[in-house]
Every structure is written in structure tokens, then in C-alpha cells.
Design a protein around this motif. Structure first.
Motif, short mmCIF file in Angstrom:
data_model
loop_
_atom_site.label_atom_id
_atom_site.label_comp_id
_atom_site.label_asym_id
_atom_site.label_seq_id
_atom_site.Cartn_x
_atom_site.Cartn_y
_atom_site.Cartn_z
N ILE A 9 0.89 -1.04 0.02
CA ILE A 9 0.00 0.08 0.11
C ILE A 9 0.89 1.29 -0.01
N THR A 10 0.58 2.15 -1.16
CA THR A 10 1.67 3.21 -1.07
C THR A 10 0.70 4.37 -0.96
N VAL A 11 1.41 5.64 -0.29
CA VAL A 11 0.59 6.77 0.09
C VAL A 11 1.52 7.84 -0.21
N ASP A 12 1.12 9.10 -0.33
CA ASP A 12 1.99 10.36 -0.08
C ASP A 12 2.33 10.24 1.40
N GLN A 13 3.65 10.05 1.73
CA GLN A 13 3.90 9.95 2.90
C GLN A 13 3.90 11.16 4.02
N ILE A 14 3.73 12.44 3.14
CA ILE A 14 3.57 13.58 3.79
C ILE A 14 2.22 13.58 4.20
N THR A 27 -1.01 -2.66 -4.41
CA THR A 27 -0.65 -3.71 -5.17
C THR A 27 -0.84 -5.00 -5.01
N GLY A 28 -1.51 -5.44 -3.66
CA GLY A 28 -1.61 -6.66 -3.19
C GLY A 28 -2.82 -7.42 -4.11
N THR A 29 -3.16 -8.56 -3.48
CA THR A 29 -4.24 -9.06 -4.22
C THR A 29 -5.64 -8.68 -3.51
N GLU A 30 -5.56 -8.22 -2.29
CA GLU A 30 -6.79 -7.71 -1.41
C GLU A 30 -7.13 -6.50 -1.52
N HIS A 31 -8.76 -6.43 -1.87
CA HIS A 31 -9.12 -5.16 -2.26
C HIS A 31 -9.76 -4.39 -1.21
N SER A 32 -9.84 -5.16 0.03
CA SER A 32 -10.95 -4.36 1.00
C SER A 32 -9.68 -3.51 1.86
N ASP A 82 -5.43 -8.33 4.02
CA ASP A 82 -4.30 -9.22 4.16
C ASP A 82 -3.19 -8.87 5.26
N GLY A 83 -3.56 -7.45 5.97
CA GLY A 83 -2.63 -7.26 6.95
C GLY A 83 -1.67 -6.34 6.51
N ALA A 84 -1.36 -6.22 4.97
CA ALA A 84 -0.49 -5.14 4.63
C ALA A 84 -0.91 -3.51 5.23
N VAL A 85 0.09 -2.90 5.36
CA VAL A 85 0.09 -1.43 6.23
C VAL A 85 0.60 -0.66 5.27
N SER A 86 0.25 0.76 5.23
CA SER A 86 1.07 1.83 4.63
C SER A 86 1.93 2.51 5.47
N ALA A 87 2.81 3.55 5.13
CA ALA A 87 3.39 4.58 5.89
C ALA A 87 2.18 5.33 6.54
N THR A 88 2.60 6.26 7.57
CA THR A 88 1.67 6.94 8.34
C THR A 88 1.87 8.29 7.66
#
Ligand code: G3I
Ligand code: 9MR
Ligand code: ZN
Ligand code: CA
Length: 544
Positions: A9-14, A27-32, A82-88
Motif C-alpha cells: 500500500i503506497t501513500v503520499d508519506q507527507i 498492489t496486493g491481491t486484497e481489495h478491502s 491481508d494485513g499489509a499496512v501503509s506509511a503513516t
């Protein structure tokens, strides 16, 4: 960490502005997905991501999580099923204020000739550097003052054209978004009158005066040692002899353009400085008139530092004429603009070698030119160019305007230059779509990219840590100098390190956060400068 892993999961990290669109790219297979308040742990939003593209440039299947509905300010992260997390990241009214300050402060760290110290420099200070006179190539007796200005990049060369591009971006940022630079007095020279951005540009302009050949008005292409120093050499320890390379038409055109611009912008603050800038610009213009056909610059045989070769100089002449016309209103410059505009160089490029876009912007910002056929055609061309950028961005997995072949050395400059062009289109059309697309480019730079990396040192949860930047390598401080924009992915694999480590990677993954990778992870003044303009736009309230 030298090779990036793809985080799902990618985000604008600012972060994201409160009322703007908020998209994370997965990019994972999980959509929720869920949006979690990082301070309380509360889930504040749940959603399903939607497919964007099977993206060739990044080699990823990308889908978008839209959480625009979250408008409460605070710190958040995303979590997928699926447990993936993004940057804060934050949601805030003006999330990019510190970023803009940091991107501008980088120019202070690039300064040459003065000691960097005290609170201004923090742990990244160093002694005064490069104070010796330089020798003019071909005239061993001629030694000239060569001090001051900004180092170009991870090396300590000072190159006229790239320096002019950097100043042009900063001055343009100030002209378009002055409010974003108000109340910002944090430099050793700050006195509460002239905004920091103008004080900082003055450092480089003062140096550029020294690059103008006495008598002829022509401008030396660059000032460097014969070879690059070692990677851990601090600026004050780089004591090899400095040389002025010969005058070039590209450098002289860039000089005339930026000095004419400065003459206009500094006038309300310092009239005699403005006069001096204009006089220097006119002398450079005279040189160009007397040298209508010049070969492109080539490094003298004994010099191996950056060449910045540029065989096409009509674009630099066009920019010079357009700025001189805008600043003086004199018809001879208007005629020159008209005549040069008929030649087939790119009119919308903002690169160090392709300066035609600055000429176009100078002409379009000139109220005197409105009503001219050239004005209408340049405006139409600019909007068509912006439309094209929007279209490419819409079909790109990471929502930016780079095609696979655009991931070249310094691709992040292209990302930010394209954002500048989009913002110019917004300025001339009032169409907010262009600003939205420009903001997507900033999101990419700040981490919403396939490598989940913020390309600005010191900014974001996962920023570049090991830039090819001599002071950052040599200073024994763990953290790199902050606020520096890294070059970004280069599919051409132009250095040994990436040749060994990145064979076969998709274009947007051809990047290594390693100090040896000068073709992907160097930093330069002219990769920072367009980012300052883009950040300034999003720190400004624009009413359409
Ligand atoms: O424009 C062409 C494009 O048409 C082609 O498809 C593509 C394929 O690779 O190449 C493009 O040209 C590239 C050019 O940059 C574009 O600006 C070249 O491959 C690439 O080698 C060239 O890189 C330049 C590099 O010096 C090497 O000359 C960078 O732009 C330039 O930013 C960089 O500048 C260096 C200085 O020499 C020294 N100081 C540090 C600085 C940053 O690394
Ligand atoms: O450090 C140099 C960097 O600033 C330049 O952009 C780059 C390309 O001109 O070259 C770097 O110097 C390398 C040289 O070209 C080859 N040997 C290794 C040098 C890096 O330490
Ligand atoms: Zn220096
Ligand atoms: Ca050119």
C-alpha cells in the motif's frame, strides 16, 4: 537498505489536504482496506479499492483506494484485508508547508564559499569552501574570483545553465505564488524585508555575475576542477585548482534570461541590484546577437566533470528575448521573440538543456503580449501539452505523466517539470483538473510510487537515506542533508552499481537508494527547484 521492496500500500508519506482527493495505491491481491487513526487506533473508514491499471512502467497491477471521505485532520495509516499496512501520513489543511521550507532550505545547504554553521546548518555544517581564484581555460595567466553560488549537485561543480534553471524555477514560484513565501525569515541574511526565496536566489545570482566574461558579455559554461573529487571529500577539502570552461551560447542565453527575470523581480526591493541585473542581461544579449551561430559546448579535453552539452541554443535565446521583452517592453526584444518562435525547438520544455518553456511562460505572463497571434498559439500549445499530460496520467498506474521511456537520468525532474507545466496550464485556463493532476505528481514524489519511497531526504516515513551527495557521505552524520530531491529511476542503468543490481527491472523500479548510484540517486539544485514551485502551489489558496 539499498534495494527497495515493493510495499503493498503506497501513500503520499507527507499527507493529503483536508478537502482534496485522497487516494492510496495498492498492489496486493486484497481489495478491502481500512483507514486507521494512528493516534487512537480507531478505524475511521472502510472501503474497497478499484483497478487503475496493469502498469508497464512500474511492472505492477495497481488499484486505487479512495478515502477522500476522511476529512478530520490527524495522523493515519491504511491497512488492507491481508494485513499489509501503509506509511503513516497526515490529513491537514496545509500539509506541505514544512516540505516547501525544507526544499528551499536545501539551497542553503548547497551554498558554496560560506561557512554553514549554527542553528542554520544543524549537524550538517561545514567550513567555507572553494575560495580560491579559478583559471580561465586557454588563458593560464587569467585568474578570477570564483567564489559563491550553489554547488550543482552531489559534486561541487558550478554550471551556469543548470544554475539559471534552478533560479528561474524559484523566481517563477515566487511570482506565481508569493503568499506561499510570506513570513519566512530563517536565513542568516533574513531582515524581514526581502523574502527568503529572493535572498537565497541572490546567492546564486551574485555568483553568476562572476561567470560573465569581462568585455564580451558572454558567459562561461561552467566552473569546476578538472575531475570529480572522491565521494567522501567534504567541500572545504576539495582544494584542486578550479577552471572556467569557455563561454557557450547556451550559458549566455540562460544568463540573459535569468538576469532579465531578476531585474524585474528584485526591483521593488533593491533598485540598484535590479539595474545591475538588467545591464548584465543586456550585455549577454549583445553577445548572442554578435554570435548567431555557435557550436554546442563540449568539455575541453583535460576536463571530465559534468558536460551539460547542449547543441540547440535557440531555446535559450528565445527565453532571453522573452524575459528581456517582459522586463523592458522594448520592441527589439519582441521582434526577436517572434522570429525565434518560428524555429522548431521545443516550446514547452523546462529541462536544463531545453529552456524553451521558460520563454513561453515569460511571453504568456506578459500582459503586453496578449492579443498577439503568437500569444494565442503558445497558450493553445501549452493547454494541449497539459491535456496530453493529463491523459497519460489517467492511464498510468501511479497517476503520473511519465511513459516507460521517460524514466531517464533525473526522471524526478521530469515528474516535477510536468507538474509545473500543468500548474502553468491551471494558471492560464483556471481549470482545476490540471492542478489535481499536478498534485498527483507530488504524491508520487512523496512516496506514492511502486517503490514506496519518498524521494526527498528527511521527509516521509521511508525517505531516501543514501544519496550520492558528497557532504552527506563525508560528514559523519548518519542522516543525509535534508530536503534534497533524488534523481529517481533511470531505466538506462547508467552506473556500475545499478548495472550489477537492477538488471531486468521495470523502468520505475530502476532506482537504488545507494550512495554509489549516481545515475539514480544523486541530488541536484535543478531537481529541487521545480519541487519548490509545486509545493508552493499547494500551500496557496487559488480561487478558480
Ligand atoms: O533526452 C534523451 C532521450 O531522448 C533518450 O530517450 C534518453 C535515453 O536514455 O536519454 C535522454 O538523455 C539523457 C539526458 O540526461 C536527458 O536529460 C541521457 O541519457 C542521460 O545520460 C543524461 O544524463 C545527464 C547526466 O548528467 C549525464 O550527462 C543528466 O540529465 C544530468 O542531470 C546529469 O548532470 C550531472 C552533471 O553532469 C554533474 N553534476 C551532477 C549532475 C546530476 O547527476
Ligand atoms: O560523482 C559524480 C557525479 O556527481 C556525476 O553526476 C557522475 C556523472 O558525471 O559522475 C560521478 O563521478 C563518478 C565518475 O563519473 C565515474 N567514477 C565514479 C565517480 C563517482 O564517485
Ligand atoms: Zn564550495
Ligand atoms: Ca538548449
Amino acid at each position: 537498505m539499498s534495494e527497495q521492496q515493493v510495499r503493498a500500500i503506497t501513500v503520499d508519506q507527507i499527507g493529503y489536504s483536508t478537502y482534496m482527493k485522497k487516494i492510496a495505491l495498492l498492489t496486493g491481491t486484497e481489495h478491502s482496506f481500512r483507514v486507521v487513526n494512528a493516534e487512537t487506533g480507531a478505524v475511521v473508514f472502510k472501503g474497497e479499492s478499484a483497478a487503475v491499471a496493469d502498469d508497464k512502467a512500474s511492472g505492477a497491477r495497481v488499484h486505487a483506494a479512495d478515502f477522500s471521505a476522511v476529512t478530520a485532520t490527524g495522523q493515519y495509516f491504511l491497512e488492507a484485508g491481508d494485513g499489509a499496512v501503509s506509511a503513516t501520513f497526515v490529513i491537514a489543511d496545509k500539509p506541505y508547508q514544512e516540505l516547501q521550507k525544507g526544499l528551499l532550505k536545501a539551497f542553503y545547504y548547497y551554498r558554496c564559499g560560506a561557512e554553514l554553521s549554527g542553528d542554520y546548518a544543524g549537524p550538517w555544517g561545514h567550513a567555507a569552501c572553494h575560495l580560491a581564484e579559478g583559471t580561465v581555460i586557454g588563458q593560464p595567466e587569467l585568474k578570477l574570483d570564483s567564489s559563491g553560488g550553489w554547488h550543482d549537485a552531489g559534486d561541487y561543480g558550478k554550471y551556469s545553465g543548470p544554475g539559471a534553471k534552478a533560479v528561474a524555477d524559484l523566481l517563477l514560484a515566487y511570482e506565481l505564488y508569493p503568499a506561499a513565501f510570506a513570513g519566512d525569515f530563517t536565513l542568516p541574511e533574513s531582515e524581514g524585508m526581502m523574502p527568503d526565496v529572493l535572498l537565497e536566489c541572490k546567492v546564486e545570482l551574485d555568483f553568476l555575475f562572476k561567470m560573465q566574461e569581462a568585455g564580451s558579455g558572454g558567459v562561461y559554461h561552467k566552473l569546476t576542477t578538472l575531475n570529480f573529487p572522491g565521494l567522501d571529500v567534504m567541500p572545504e577539502d576539495d582544494t584542486s585548482e578550479l577552471f572556467f570552461s569557455p563561454v557557450s551560447a547556451a550559458a549566455t542565453g540562460d544568463f540573459a534570461g535569468v538576469m532579465a527575470m531578476a531585474a524585474r523581480i528584485y526591483k521593488p526591493f533593491d533598485e540598484s541590484y535590479a539595474d545591475r541585473c538588467l545591464e548584465a542581461a543586456c550585455a549577454a544579449w549583445q553577445w548572442l546577437e554578435q554570435h548567431p551561430q555557435e557550436p554546442g559546448f563540449k568539455n575541453p579535453p583535460q576536463i571530465t566533470t559534468g558536460e551539460y552539452g547542449d547543441a540547440e541554443d535557440h531555446d535559450e535565446r528565445f527565453w532571453a528575448a522573452a524575459e528581456l521583452y517582459r522586463t523592458t517592453g522594448e520592441e527589439v526584444y519582441h521582434k526577436a521573440v517572434q522570429k525565434l518562435s518560428r524555429l522548431p525547438f521545443p516550446k514547452f520544455s523546462l529541462g536544463w538543456a531545453d529552456m524553451g518553456g521558460y520563454g513561453t511562460l515569460a511571453y504568456l505572463l506578459n500582459v503586453e503580449a496578449q492579443g498577439e497571434a503568437l500569444y494565442a498559439s503558445l497558450k493553445e500549445g501549452l493547454l494541449a501539452e497539459a491535456e496530453q499530460l493529463v491523459q497519460v496520467s489517467q492511464s498510468d498506474g501511479y497517476l503520473i505523466s511519465l511513459r516507460e521511456e521517460d524514466y531517464i537520468w533525473g526522471s524526478n525532474m521530469l515528474v516535477m517539470n510536468n507538474a509545473m507545466l500543468l500548474l502553468a496550464a491551471e494558471h492560464f485556463s483556471g481549470d482545476a483538473r490540471y492542478a489535481d493532476c499536478a498534485l498527483d505528481h507530488l504524491h508520487y514524489l512523496l512516496g506514492r510510487n511502486v517503490l514506496d519511497i519518498s524521494y526527498v531526504t528527511g521527509f516521509g516515513d521511508r525517505p531516501v537515506l543514501h544519496p550520492h551527495h558528497r557532504p552527506s557521505v563525508g560528514d559523519h552524520v548518519e542522516a543525509p542533508v535534508p530536503g534534497l530531491v533524488s534523481g529517481g529511476p533511470d531505466r538506462g542503468l547508467h552506473d556500475e552499481y545499478v548495472l550489477q543490481h537492477l538488471q531486468g527491472k521495470p523502468a520505475a523500479q530502476c532506482f537504488a537508494d545507494h550512495e554509489l548510484s549516481y545515475s539514480t540517486n544523486e541530488v541536484t539544485i535543478y531537481w529541487n527547484s521545480p519541487a519548490v514551485l509545486v509545493a508552493a502551489r499547494f500551500n496557496t489558496q487559488v480561487n478558480h
